[in-house]
Write an enzyme that holds these catalytic residues in place. Structure first.
Site, PDB file in Angstrom:
ATOM      1  N   LEU A  74       8.482  74.906  60.102  1.00 47.03           N
ATOM      2  CA  LEU A  74       7.373  73.935  59.923  1.00 47.03           C
ATOM      3  C   LEU A  74       6.974  72.821  60.884  1.00 47.03           C
ATOM      4  O   LEU A  74       6.063  72.302  61.132  1.00 47.03           O
ATOM      5  CB  LEU A  74       7.524  73.382  58.511  1.00 47.03           C
ATOM      6  CG  LEU A  74       7.456  74.215  57.345  1.00 47.03           C
ATOM      7  CD1 LEU A  74       8.028  73.350  56.082  1.00 47.03           C
ATOM      8  CD2 LEU A  74       6.150  74.935  56.958  1.00 47.03           C
TER       9      LEU A  74
ATOM     10  N   MET B 170      13.839  63.175  63.652  1.00 48.92           N
ATOM     11  CA  MET B 170      15.272  63.216  62.855  1.00 48.92           C
ATOM     12  C   MET B 170      15.613  64.766  63.001  1.00 48.92           C
ATOM     13  O   MET B 170      16.931  64.942  63.111  1.00 48.92           O
ATOM     14  CB  MET B 170      14.963  63.035  61.425  1.00 48.92           C
ATOM     15  CG  MET B 170      16.173  63.084  60.571  1.00 48.92           C
ATOM     16  SD  MET B 170      16.000  62.739  58.644  1.00 48.92           S
ATOM     17  CE  MET B 170      15.535  64.405  58.431  1.00 48.92           C
TER      18      MET B 170
ATOM     19  N   VAL C  84      12.329  70.977  60.513  1.00 56.01           N
ATOM     20  CA  VAL C  84      12.044  71.215  59.183  1.00 56.01           C
ATOM     21  C   VAL C  84      11.563  72.492  59.114  1.00 56.01           C
ATOM     22  O   VAL C  84      10.969  73.311  59.999  1.00 56.01           O
ATOM     23  CB  VAL C  84      10.851  70.360  58.993  1.00 56.01           C
ATOM     24  CG1 VAL C  84      10.653  70.711  57.370  1.00 56.01           C
ATOM     25  CG2 VAL C  84      11.310  69.142  59.117  1.00 56.01           C
TER      26      VAL C  84
ATOM     27  N   LYS D  72      15.326  70.068  55.873  1.00 59.94           N
ATOM     28  CA  LYS D  72      15.366  69.390  56.967  1.00 59.94           C
ATOM     29  C   LYS D  72      16.762  69.326  57.622  1.00 59.94           C
ATOM     30  O   LYS D  72      17.762  68.915  56.856  1.00 59.94           O
ATOM     31  CB  LYS D  72      14.784  68.087  56.772  1.00 59.94           C
ATOM     32  CG  LYS D  72      13.281  67.800  56.149  1.00 59.94           C
ATOM     33  CD  LYS D  72      12.812  66.532  55.922  1.00 59.94           C
ATOM     34  CE  LYS D  72      11.466  66.775  55.191  1.00 59.94           C
ATOM     35  NZ  LYS D  72      10.895  65.522  55.095  1.00 59.94           N
TER      36      LYS D  72
ATOM     37  N   ASP E  30       7.735  54.363  56.336  1.00 62.80           N
ATOM     38  CA  ASP E  30       7.180  55.154  57.218  1.00 62.80           C
ATOM     39  C   ASP E  30       6.046  55.829  56.499  1.00 62.80           C
ATOM     40  O   ASP E  30       5.676  57.131  56.698  1.00 62.80           O
ATOM     41  CB  ASP E  30       8.001  56.128  58.028  1.00 62.80           C
ATOM     42  CG  ASP E  30       7.453  56.465  59.126  1.00 62.80           C
ATOM     43  OD1 ASP E  30       6.380  56.111  59.783  1.00 62.80           O
ATOM     44  OD2 ASP E  30       7.596  57.739  59.514  1.00 62.80           O
TER      45      ASP E  30
END
Length: 615
Positions: free
Chosen positions: A21, A26, A29, A43, A138
């Protein structure tokens, strides 16, 4: 969405990967499907972050806290493995584009009715997130997904785990590292100050301004990120293009001072009072696109599933596609207009939706990542048969923080009362010492003047001290237990010891010389919101005074000045008892200041939480 590359695993935990995705700061995904047929987003953390023990610890804590957030307005956290070589977390897959995609690519600024529905959904999502003790940090259009039922917020809590991973060893943010999205950061994030729930209110205002006008309230970063951050911290927002009365509401959210921003409860009341024109919450063009993507999700196949195998298609996808198509038929524009606005059926919007299913009429062979392995073999990374774990355990919600002002006042009064027998006993023992010193070292203590009065006063004061001390033994653990429970509400799963140890540790010999201090450190950090400063010296001063009193009291516990045979022995015992009395007075005074400070800090946090409707 992209297909899997050769270096991607076939499985992560219980989840069969279907494609990528996206990829961000980080990690990666993936779109995946559980062994029970649910579509999820998995994730996977970057390797450099996985090598940081502090990040792993924070990541695990944030995932556990995020599991308690409901899924009505968010993408629920379903599963995670924070101990894996590359930690991962699985959330519910939201079949919808991001708000940024809708505004930038599909439609443009949304009409007031859509902004109203969006605002209500985002406020309720933040109430659920804050209620679990999390600050999103965020909130931005790309973290808001649009569905036919309303908005969904994703990635809550993870930014909090990522924050310390971006810091250097001295606790400062590393050069060039920005935690948050520059156009949607709050002034306190820009200045590196403590981030509270009010920071999310500022970000919410920026998201609503962007949705209503199609522009960022502080401009873009084309002139440099530093100039953008300066405008956020120092200049007023540009709300040109935001219709009334949204401009006033958004301006209140974008106040520089966090204390001047409205609470979530106030925002929800103001938004709900605005005019509702009825009908679908999204324009027809957007609903039509949602229907097309829902159909693609329905038609997608597991790369490793046999054709026609039961469970190859998701039950929830049938319902989703049916509802989306019903909305699309009711609200879509005329066919000619739709064909001009919508992309081709086989061109999914970038970063959204499942892969287009393999069509042998147009492609001679499926792509490598959709090819099944030979019969009887396993895809690389697949778990061995029978190794899939049961569904994850969901954590029960923590009770909300409760005021400890009454307990704190009562405890402070008892501590003040405790110093009274210590001070009087010090005066009595001083008088006895002077009279013993006048008799000579070998004299019998019983020959001094007023011997019976001094001994009676000593025993009476010991009894008074014991009675007040017994009351302290009852009230102190109750207060400390309340402090511990409140700290767990402020920062869930951050405390190292079980709740029962908050009271029990004080009564375990040996353990009470170190474990209460560990609990106090955790409580203070969770209450203050940071690991350093916040008057922490007061906590350390109180603790070492307490240790000094315990040792002095233990040394004088068996001292009985009038039970000695000589005056010199009685005088030595009096000195020990005087040291213990002085240590007790100092310890009690330090404890009063400590109790008042910690109670006041927690009362402030509770007031802040009630101000946003989450306590």
């Amino acid at each position: 969405m992209d297909g899997l590359s050769p270096d991607d695993p076939g499985w992560i935990g219980n989840y069969r990967l279907l494609g990528r995705l996206g990829e961000g700061g980080m990690g990666r995904v993936y779109l995946a499907r559980s062994d029970r047929g649910r579509t999820v987003a998995v994730k996977v953390v970057q390797e450099q972050l996985a090598r940081k023990p502090d990040f792993r610890r924070r990541f695990a804590q944030e995932v556990k806290a995020a599991q308690r957030v409901g899924g009505e307005w968010t993408a629920p956290v379903l599963d995670a493995d924070t101990e894996a070589a590359t930690p991962w977390v699985a959330t519910g897959y939201v079949a919808g584009p991001s708000l940024a995609e809708v505004v930038d690519k599909q439609y443009g600024p949304l009409p007031p009715n859509s902004v109203r529905a969006l605002g209500i959904g985002l406020v309720r999502a933040l109430q659920a997130i804050h209620g679990a003790g999390l600050v999103h940090r965020d909130l931005k259009p790309s973290n808001v997904l649009v569905t036919i039922d309303g908005p969904r917020v994703i990635d809550f809590g993870i930014a909090r785990a990522l924050d310390p991973a971006m810091q250097s060893t001295d606790g400062l943010t590393m050069t060039g590292a920005v935690v948050g999205s520059p156009g949607f950061m709050s002034p306190e994030q820009v200045r590196g100050e403590r981030v509270t729930y009010a920071s999310d209110v500022f970000c919410l205002g920026a998201v609503l301004a962007y949705t209503a006008s199609g522009k960022l309230p502080f401009g873009t970063g084309e002139g440099g990120i530093h100039s953008l951050l300066y405008r956020i911290a120092s200049e007023e927002p540009d709300l040109a293009g935001v219709p009334a009365p949204w401009d006033q509401l958004i301006a209140s959210c974008l106040a520089k001072d966090p204390s001047q921003r409205p609470s979530l409860e106030t925002l929800l009341a103001r938004i709900e009072s605005m005019e509702d024109t009825g009908g679908a919450w999204l324009p027809g063009e957007v609903l039509a696109e949602l229907g097309r993507h829902a159909v693609r999700l329905l038609n997608s196949e597991d790369p490793e599933s046999r054709q026609g195998a039961p469970g190859a298609q998701l039950p929830q996808s049938h319902a989703l596609a049916a509802r989306a198509q019903a909305h699309a038929q009711a609200h879509a524009p005329a066919p000619a207009h739709a064909s001009a606005q919508a992309p081709a059926p086989q061109a999914p919007v970038q970063g959204f939706g499942p892969p287009v299913s393999y069509d042998p009429a147009h492609n001679p062979s499926p792509p490598p990542w959709q090819q099944s392995p030979p019969p009887g073999s396993l895809h690389a990374g697949s778990p061995p048969p029978g190794s899939l774990r049961p569904p994850p355990h969901y954590f029960s919600p923590r009770p909300p923080a409760r005021s400890a002002r009454g307990l704190g006042i009562g405890l402070s009064l008892l501590l003040g009362l405790y110093t009274l027998p210590l001070l009087i006993r010090g005066a009595v023992l001083g008088e006895a010492y002077l009279r013993l010193d006048a008799q000579g070292g070998d004299a019998n203590p019983g020959v001094i003047q007023d011997y019976d009065v001094l001994t009676l006063a000593t025993d009476a004061l010991d009894l008074f001290e014991s009675a007040v001390g017994l009351a302290l033994l009852i009230v102190w653990p109750l207060w400390f237990q309340r402090m511990r429970n409140n700290a767990d509400a402020f920062a869930p799963v951050r405390l190292r010891f079980a709740p029962g140890m908050a009271a029990g540790a004080w009564f375990i010999p040996g353990v009470n010389l170190f474990m209460p201090k560990q609990l106090t450190n955790d409580i203070w950090t969770a209450t203050a919101g940071r690991a350093r400063g916040a008057g922490r010296w007061l906590m350390h001063t109180w603790w070492w005074c307490w240790i000094g009193y315990v040792l002095a009291y233990a040394n004088s516990f068996f001292s009985d000045w009038y039970g000695n045979e000589t005056a010199s022995e009685a005088m030595a015992d009096i000195i020990d008892m005087q040291i213990a009395a002085c240590a007790g007075v100092v310890s009690a005074v330090a404890a009063v200041f400590f109790v008042k400070r910690l109670t006041s800090m927690q009362q402030t946090r509770i007031a802040e939480a009630r101000g946003i409707g989450t306590a």
